[in-house]
Design a protein around this motif. Structure first.
Motif, mmCIF file in Angstrom:
data_model
loop_
_atom_site.group_PDB
_atom_site.id
_atom_site.type_symbol
_atom_site.label_atom_id
_atom_site.label_comp_id
_atom_site.label_asym_id
_atom_site.label_seq_id
_atom_site.Cartn_x
_atom_site.Cartn_y
_atom_site.Cartn_z
ATOM 1 N N LEU A 18 0.873 -1.164 0.000
ATOM 2 C CA LEU A 18 0.000 0.000 0.000
ATOM 3 C C LEU A 18 0.912 1.215 0.000
ATOM 4 N N PHE A 19 0.878 1.955 -1.088
ATOM 5 C CA PHE A 19 1.783 3.070 -1.271
ATOM 6 C C PHE A 19 1.009 4.380 -1.175
ATOM 7 N N MET A 20 1.552 5.319 -0.395
ATOM 8 C CA MET A 20 0.938 6.643 -0.288
ATOM 9 C C MET A 20 2.019 7.663 0.025
ATOM 10 N N GLY A 21 1.683 8.920 -0.203
ATOM 11 C CA GLY A 21 2.607 10.000 0.099
ATOM 12 C C GLY A 21 3.229 10.572 -1.160
ATOM 13 N N ASP A 22 3.883 11.716 -0.984
ATOM 14 C CA ASP A 22 4.528 12.451 -2.066
ATOM 15 C C ASP A 22 5.941 12.760 -1.597
ATOM 16 N N TYR A 23 6.935 12.340 -2.352
ATOM 17 C CA TYR A 23 8.334 12.467 -1.959
ATOM 18 C C TYR A 23 9.128 13.152 -3.058
ATOM 19 N N LEU A 24 9.967 14.089 -2.693
ATOM 20 C CA LEU A 24 10.863 14.739 -3.627
ATOM 21 C C LEU A 24 12.180 13.968 -3.588
ATOM 22 N N CYS A 25 12.598 13.451 -4.736
ATOM 23 C CA CYS A 25 13.783 12.598 -4.809
ATOM 24 C C CYS A 25 14.741 13.098 -5.887
ATOM 25 N N LYS A 26 15.962 12.612 -5.825
ATOM 26 C CA LYS A 26 16.983 12.986 -6.802
ATOM 27 C C LYS A 26 17.332 11.773 -7.658
ATOM 28 N N LEU A 27 17.577 12.053 -8.938
ATOM 29 C CA LEU A 27 18.145 11.054 -9.829
ATOM 30 C C LEU A 27 19.650 11.273 -9.845
ATOM 31 N N ASP A 28 20.422 10.193 -9.887
ATOM 32 C CA ASP A 28 21.861 10.393 -10.027
ATOM 33 C C ASP A 28 22.213 10.536 -11.506
ATOM 34 N N ALA A 29 23.471 10.746 -11.804
ATOM 35 C CA ALA A 29 23.915 11.010 -13.175
ATOM 36 C C ALA A 29 23.630 9.842 -14.123
ATOM 37 N N ASN A 37 15.149 6.206 -22.473
ATOM 38 C CA ASN A 37 13.903 6.481 -23.205
ATOM 39 C C ASN A 37 12.746 6.785 -22.250
ATOM 40 N N LEU A 38 12.728 6.171 -21.086
ATOM 41 C CA LEU A 38 11.672 6.456 -20.112
ATOM 42 C C LEU A 38 11.918 7.785 -19.400
ATOM 43 N N LEU A 39 13.187 8.112 -19.157
ATOM 44 C CA LEU A 39 13.516 9.422 -18.594
ATOM 45 C C LEU A 39 13.012 10.522 -19.529
ATOM 46 N N ALA A 40 13.256 10.338 -20.831
ATOM 47 C CA ALA A 40 12.840 11.333 -21.830
ATOM 48 C C ALA A 40 11.319 11.411 -21.906
ATOM 49 N N TYR A 41 10.632 10.259 -21.902
ATOM 50 C CA TYR A 41 9.171 10.239 -21.993
ATOM 51 C C TYR A 41 8.534 11.066 -20.877
ATOM 52 N N ALA A 42 9.028 10.872 -19.645
ATOM 53 C CA ALA A 42 8.439 11.540 -18.486
ATOM 54 C C ALA A 42 9.104 12.887 -18.187
ATOM 55 N N LYS A 43 10.065 13.276 -19.023
ATOM 56 C CA LYS A 43 10.778 14.548 -18.836
ATOM 57 C C LYS A 43 11.416 14.625 -17.455
ATOM 58 N N LEU A 44 12.052 13.517 -17.047
ATOM 59 C CA LEU A 44 12.681 13.453 -15.729
ATOM 60 C C LEU A 44 14.111 13.947 -15.815
ATOM 61 N N GLU A 97 3.862 6.379 -8.777
ATOM 62 C CA GLU A 97 4.078 7.210 -9.954
ATOM 63 C C GLU A 97 5.352 8.020 -9.769
ATOM 64 N N ILE A 98 6.090 8.195 -10.866
ATOM 65 C CA ILE A 98 7.314 8.989 -10.864
ATOM 66 C C ILE A 98 7.101 10.122 -11.856
ATOM 67 N N TRP A 99 7.182 11.356 -11.374
ATOM 68 C CA TRP A 99 6.814 12.541 -12.146
ATOM 69 C C TRP A 99 7.939 13.561 -12.214
ATOM 70 N N ASN A 100 7.973 14.325 -13.285
ATOM 71 C CA ASN A 100 8.683 15.587 -13.332
ATOM 72 C C ASN A 100 7.907 16.480 -12.363
ATOM 73 N N THR A 101 8.583 17.054 -11.383
ATOM 74 C CA THR A 101 7.899 17.791 -10.318
ATOM 75 C C THR A 101 7.072 18.953 -10.861
ATOM 76 N N GLU A 102 7.589 19.676 -11.826
ATOM 77 C CA GLU A 102 6.833 20.794 -12.383
ATOM 78 C C GLU A 102 5.556 20.322 -13.074
ATOM 79 N N LEU A 103 5.648 19.216 -13.823
ATOM 80 C CA LEU A 103 4.452 18.686 -14.489
ATOM 81 C C LEU A 103 3.412 18.225 -13.469
ATOM 82 N N LEU A 104 3.884 17.586 -12.395
ATOM 83 C CA LEU A 104 2.957 17.130 -11.355
ATOM 84 C C LEU A 104 2.290 18.315 -10.665
#
Length: 149
Positions: free
Chosen positions: A3-14, A98-105, A119-126
């Motif tokens: 059961l997943f809930m909450g909103d988290y700001l995370c970092k992608l590495d290089a 290709n998935l990074l590009a699709y979601a503009k991450l 769900e993993i979102w570009n923060t501005e789009l979310l």
């Protein structure tokens, strides 16, 4: 089932790896080889699902009539959108380019628990999506759950 809930700001590495937040990671059930299923969402986001949730949906798809051209086209589009990723010992998943590009991450992403998936979102789009949805949230809450507020 997690059961997943909450909103988290995370970092992608290089390299495009994402460390799942501890609360979400702790809700993940055991799976073979720490496999998770990552797919393009219907909106500009990525969907991360457990082995069990993916298998439930695959079972429903298996019951569709493959002699129907619409079914074949749907299955082709459906399965092209999903890959299996492995969570490493540090709790990271590698998101393909290709998935990074699709979601503009990019560097900073929003990771949101949505009940049976993540769900993993570009923060501005979310944030833009959230502004649109909040306008109708009270109406949706009443229509879908029969509650006010």
């Amino acid at each position: 089932m997690g059961l997943f809930m909450g909103d988290y700001l995370c970092k992608l590495d290089a390299k495009g790896r994402l460390v799942l937040p501890a609360r979400l990671k702790s809700a993940l059930p055991e799976s073979p080889n720490n496999e998770l299923y990552l797919r393009k969402g219907l909106e500009s986001c990525l969907i991360l699902r457990t082995h069990l949730e993916a298998k439930k949906e695959y079972s429903r798809l298996a019951n569709l009539d493959d002699t129907d051209e619409d079914v074949r086209n749907f299955k082709r589009a459906y399965f092209r959108r999903e890959i299996i990723v492995e969570m490493d010992s540090a709790g990271r998943i590698l998101i393909p380019k290709n998935l990074l590009a699709y979601a503009k991450l990019e560097d900073s992403v929003s990771v949101v628990g949505i009940g049976n998936h993540i769900e993993i979102w570009n923060t501005e789009l979310l944030d833009t999506k959230e502004e649109e949805v909040l306008i109708d949230y009270a109406k949706l809450n009443k229509a879908l759950l029969g509650k006010n507020g």
